[in-house]
Design a protein around this motif. Structure first.
Motif, PDB file in Angstrom:
ATOM      1  N   THR A  26      -0.271   7.918  -4.257  1.00 10.10           N
ATOM      2  CA  THR A  26      -0.573   8.093  -2.836  1.00 10.10           C
ATOM      3  C   THR A  26      -1.414   6.940  -2.304  1.00 10.10           C
ATOM      4  OG1 THR A  26      -0.551  10.501  -3.129  1.00 10.10           O
ATOM      5  CG2 THR A  26      -1.588   9.650  -1.129  1.00 10.10           C
ATOM      6  N   LEU A  27      -2.430   6.534  -3.082  1.00 13.64           N
ATOM      7  CA  LEU A  27      -3.305   5.444  -2.661  1.00 13.64           C
ATOM      8  C   LEU A  27      -2.546   4.127  -2.555  1.00 13.64           C
ATOM      9  CD1 LEU A  27      -6.298   4.869  -2.011  1.00 13.64           C
ATOM     10  CD2 LEU A  27      -6.610   4.275  -4.414  1.00 13.64           C
ATOM     11  N   ILE A  28      -1.645   3.892  -3.496  1.00 20.47           N
ATOM     12  CA  ILE A  28      -0.869   2.655  -3.459  1.00 20.47           C
ATOM     13  C   ILE A  28       0.069   2.634  -2.258  1.00 20.47           C
ATOM     14  CG2 ILE A  28       0.984   1.402  -4.642  1.00 20.47           C
ATOM     15  CD1 ILE A  28      -0.405   2.128  -7.274  1.00 20.47           C
ATOM     16  N   VAL A  29       0.686   3.777  -1.959  1.00 16.58           N
ATOM     17  CA  VAL A  29       1.606   3.839  -0.817  1.00 16.58           C
ATOM     18  C   VAL A  29       0.879   3.526   0.483  1.00 16.58           C
ATOM     19  CG1 VAL A  29       3.008   5.412   0.584  1.00 16.58           C
ATOM     20  CG2 VAL A  29       3.239   5.416  -1.908  1.00 16.58           C
ATOM     21  N   PHE A  30      -0.356   4.026   0.640  1.00 18.20           N
ATOM     22  CA  PHE A  30      -1.078   3.849   1.903  1.00 18.20           C
ATOM     23  C   PHE A  30      -1.926   2.580   1.929  1.00 18.20           C
ATOM     24  CE2 PHE A  30      -0.060   8.357   2.159  1.00 18.20           C
ATOM     25  CZ  PHE A  30       0.304   8.481   3.495  1.00 18.20           C
ATOM     26  N   LYS A  31      -2.485   2.158   0.778  1.00 11.52           N
ATOM     27  CA  LYS A  31      -3.353   0.978   0.769  1.00 11.52           C
ATOM     28  C   LYS A  31      -2.605  -0.292   0.384  1.00 11.52           C
ATOM     29  CE  LYS A  31      -7.328   2.858   1.846  1.00 11.52           C
ATOM     30  NZ  LYS A  31      -8.107   2.436   3.037  1.00 11.52           N
ATOM     31  N   ARG A  32      -1.717  -0.198  -0.578  1.00  9.70           N
ATOM     32  CA  ARG A  32      -0.896  -1.322  -1.042  1.00  9.70           C
ATOM     33  C   ARG A  32      -1.770  -2.501  -1.460  1.00  9.70           C
ATOM     34  NH1 ARG A  32       4.432  -0.857   2.900  1.00  9.70           N
ATOM     35  NH2 ARG A  32       4.190   1.369   3.284  1.00  9.70           N
TER      36      ARG A  32
ATOM     37  N   LEU B  96      -3.500  -4.876  -4.480  1.00 11.74           N
ATOM     38  CA  LEU B  96      -3.071  -5.360  -5.788  1.00 11.74           C
ATOM     39  C   LEU B  96      -3.929  -4.835  -6.932  1.00 11.74           C
ATOM     40  CD1 LEU B  96      -2.098  -9.042  -4.948  1.00 11.74           C
ATOM     41  CD2 LEU B  96      -0.597  -7.266  -5.846  1.00 11.74           C
ATOM     42  N   HIS B  97      -5.231  -4.718  -6.719  1.00  8.33           N
ATOM     43  CA  HIS B  97      -6.076  -4.242  -7.807  1.00  8.33           C
ATOM     44  C   HIS B  97      -5.775  -2.781  -8.139  1.00  8.33           C
ATOM     45  CE1 HIS B  97      -9.619  -3.183 -10.167  1.00  8.33           C
ATOM     46  NE2 HIS B  97      -9.749  -4.470 -10.403  1.00  8.33           N
ATOM     47  N   THR B  98      -5.473  -1.980  -7.133  1.00  8.60           N
ATOM     48  CA  THR B  98      -5.097  -0.590  -7.382  1.00  8.60           C
ATOM     49  C   THR B  98      -3.789  -0.516  -8.161  1.00  8.60           C
ATOM     50  OG1 THR B  98      -6.152   0.013  -5.289  1.00  8.60           O
ATOM     51  CG2 THR B  98      -4.722   1.652  -6.302  1.00  8.60           C
TER      52      THR B  98
ATOM     53  N   THR C 130      -6.669 -11.414 -11.482  1.00  8.17           N
ATOM     54  CA  THR C 130      -7.364 -11.609 -10.205  1.00  8.17           C
ATOM     55  C   THR C 130      -7.173 -13.016  -9.635  1.00  8.17           C
ATOM     56  OG1 THR C 130      -8.997  -9.901 -10.733  1.00  8.17           O
ATOM     57  CG2 THR C 130      -9.589 -11.487  -9.032  1.00  8.17           C
ATOM     58  N   PRO C 131      -7.275 -14.091 -10.443  1.00 11.19           N
ATOM     59  CA  PRO C 131      -7.003 -15.423  -9.877  1.00 11.19           C
ATOM     60  C   PRO C 131      -5.586 -15.592  -9.353  1.00 11.19           C
ATOM     61  CG  PRO C 131      -8.208 -15.618 -11.948  1.00 11.19           C
ATOM     62  CD  PRO C 131      -7.779 -14.183 -11.830  1.00 11.19           C
ATOM     63  N   LEU C 132      -4.653 -14.763  -9.831  1.00 13.71           N
ATOM     64  CA  LEU C 132      -3.255 -14.858  -9.383  1.00 13.71           C
ATOM     65  C   LEU C 132      -2.977 -13.994  -8.161  1.00 13.71           C
ATOM     66  CD1 LEU C 132      -1.430 -14.653 -12.848  1.00 13.71           C
ATOM     67  CD2 LEU C 132      -1.974 -16.710 -11.534  1.00 13.71           C
ATOM     68  N   PHE C 133      -3.887 -13.072  -7.831  1.00 13.87           N
ATOM     69  CA  PHE C 133      -3.638 -12.140  -6.730  1.00 13.87           C
ATOM     70  C   PHE C 133      -3.374 -12.832  -5.391  1.00 13.87           C
ATOM     71  CE2 PHE C 133      -5.862  -8.227  -8.774  1.00 13.87           C
ATOM     72  CZ  PHE C 133      -4.731  -8.005  -9.536  1.00 13.87           C
TER      73      PHE C 133
ATOM     74  N   PHE D 173       6.326  -5.865   2.045  1.00 14.68           N
ATOM     75  CA  PHE D 173       5.810  -4.538   1.725  1.00 14.68           C
ATOM     76  C   PHE D 173       4.330  -4.379   2.074  1.00 14.68           C
ATOM     77  CE2 PHE D 173       9.529  -4.592  -1.137  1.00 14.68           C
ATOM     78  CZ  PHE D 173      10.108  -3.377  -0.793  1.00 14.68           C
ATOM     79  N   LEU D 174       3.760  -5.386   2.751  1.00 13.68           N
ATOM     80  CA  LEU D 174       2.365  -5.345   3.208  1.00 13.68           C
ATOM     81  C   LEU D 174       1.380  -5.187   2.053  1.00 13.68           C
ATOM     82  CD1 LEU D 174       2.752  -3.028   6.361  1.00 13.68           C
ATOM     83  CD2 LEU D 174       2.888  -5.522   6.229  1.00 13.68           C
ATOM     84  N   ILE D 175       1.703  -5.799   0.926  1.00 14.03           N
ATOM     85  CA  ILE D 175       0.814  -5.770  -0.231  1.00 14.03           C
ATOM     86  C   ILE D 175      -0.285  -6.797  -0.033  1.00 14.03           C
ATOM     87  CG2 ILE D 175       0.672  -6.164  -2.716  1.00 14.03           C
ATOM     88  CD1 ILE D 175       3.542  -5.186  -2.942  1.00 14.03           C
ATOM     89  N   ARG D 176      -1.531  -6.408  -0.247  1.00 16.36           N
ATOM     90  CA  ARG D 176      -2.665  -7.277   0.070  1.00 16.36           C
ATOM     91  C   ARG D 176      -3.580  -7.456  -1.123  1.00 16.36           C
ATOM     92  NH1 ARG D 176      -6.828  -3.406   3.357  1.00 16.36           N
ATOM     93  NH2 ARG D 176      -6.346  -1.468   2.289  1.00 16.36           N
ATOM     94  N   ASP D 177      -4.413  -8.491  -1.001  1.00 17.57           N
ATOM     95  CA  ASP D 177      -5.403  -8.798  -2.033  1.00 17.57           C
ATOM     96  C   ASP D 177      -6.795  -8.691  -1.424  1.00 17.57           C
ATOM     97  OD1 ASP D 177      -6.870  -9.847  -4.182  1.00 17.57           O
ATOM     98  OD2 ASP D 177      -6.640 -11.893  -3.396  1.00 17.57           O
ATOM     99  N   THR D 178      -7.620  -7.813  -2.001  1.00 14.92           N
ATOM    100  CA  THR D 178      -8.997  -7.633  -1.511  1.00 14.92           C
ATOM    101  C   THR D 178     -10.012  -7.998  -2.587  1.00 14.92           C
ATOM    102  OG1 THR D 178      -9.029  -5.300  -2.209  1.00 14.92           O
ATOM    103  CG2 THR D 178      -8.266  -5.772   0.026  1.00 14.92           C
ATOM    104  N   SER D 179      -9.600  -8.801  -3.568  1.00 15.90           N
ATOM    105  CA  SER D 179     -10.481  -9.110  -4.698  1.00 15.90           C
ATOM    106  C   SER D 179     -11.708  -9.913  -4.297  1.00 15.90           C
ATOM    107  CB  SER D 179      -9.698  -9.856  -5.783  1.00 15.90           C
ATOM    108  OG  SER D 179      -9.107 -11.032  -5.259  1.00 15.90           O
ATOM    109  N   LEU D 180     -11.641 -10.666  -3.203  1.00 20.10           N
ATOM    110  CA  LEU D 180     -12.787 -11.466  -2.765  1.00 20.10           C
ATOM    111  C   LEU D 180     -13.769 -10.674  -1.909  1.00 20.10           C
ATOM    112  CD1 LEU D 180     -11.080 -14.871  -1.915  1.00 20.10           C
ATOM    113  CD2 LEU D 180     -12.329 -14.234  -3.986  1.00 20.10           C
TER     114      LEU D 180
END
Length: 238
Positions: A49-55, A57-59, A188-191, A203-210
């Motif tokens: 559910t979290l992946i579907v709504f947040k999309r 990468l770390h999740t 993480t460096p590849l995200f 698919f609106l996949i995002r990176d929030t690692s920073l």
């Protein structure tokens, strides 16, 4: 499909339910622990559910680690091939090997990885230092408590021995540390590059690692945007 009346001999029926957990009839603690032992199912559903709504990468990576951990558990079970302690009681159990406990390994992976994420990945970004540490300590204690209860439930309900759940907890904890290091140092460096892929953008996949504390970031950004839109709406109404 044959009609019921056409059956010439009885056919054995098998349970296809993933949530089939048996407990002693009339045992209230056992009944509660049966529901506690379903925690891995609830966690997987929550992750999807979290992946579907947040999309994020770390999740997705976290869920990938859980699946790898399950694969390692299956591999170890089929190498050791230690049977369940009371197979004659739980005749409907679909896995006959029990070393190490899959439930225990899953929950300790989830709890230890979450613990590392809370204290090493999420950093303080506001002035409420005491409250920030307090909720981390409370959440970490809750995660460890649930992991222990799930492990205990497998022994109480006679699905595993103590050694099986202990080894499951040890393997799950080691896997969590290894996967956390792998995620931080390799993935993480590849995200940012992965998030820039056309498929990821589609698919609106995002990176929030920073972003050090995504919860605080989303809260402040959402609050600022809501206030900005409210001011614009007020201006139009005037």
């Amino acid at each position: 499909m044959a009609a019921v009346g056409e059956c010439s001999r009885p056919v054995p029926w098998k349970s296809a339910s993933l949530t089939h957990v048996e407990y002693p009839a009339g045992d209230f603690p056992g009944h509660l622990l049966a529901y506690v032992s379903l925690s891995p199912i609830f966690i997987i559903v929550s992750f999807v559910t979290l992946i579907v709504f947040k999309r994020e990468l770390h999740t997705i990576s976290f869920l990938g680690g859980l699946l790898v951990n399950e694969g390692v558990n299956w591999l170890i079970k089929n190498i050791i091939q230690e049977p369940r302690p009371y197979a004659e009681i739980h005749t409907s159990e679909h896995t006959k090997y029990a070393m190490p406990s899959g439930h225990s390994q899953f929950m300790w992976f989830f709890s230890v990885y979450s613990f590392l994420f809370l204290y090493l990945r999420m950093h303080q970004t506001n002035n409420a230092r005491f409250l920030d540490l307090l909720w981390r300590h409370v959440l970490s204690l809750g995660l460890l408590t649930v992991a222990f209860l799930v492990s205990y439930s497998r022994v109480y309900l006679l699905y595993h021995t103590w050694s099986q759940v202990v080894y499951g907890g040890v393997v799950g904890s080691i896997m969590a540390v290894v996967w956390f290091i792998f995620t931080q140092e390799i993935l993480t460096p590849l995200f940012p590059r992965i998030a820039a892929w056309p498929l990821s953008e589609f698919f609106l996949i995002r990176d929030t690692s920073l972003i050090p504390n995504i919860l605080w970031f989303e809260y402040t950004v959402t609050r600022a945007e809501a206030r900005n839109r409210q001011r614009k709406l007020g201006t139009k109404l005037q």
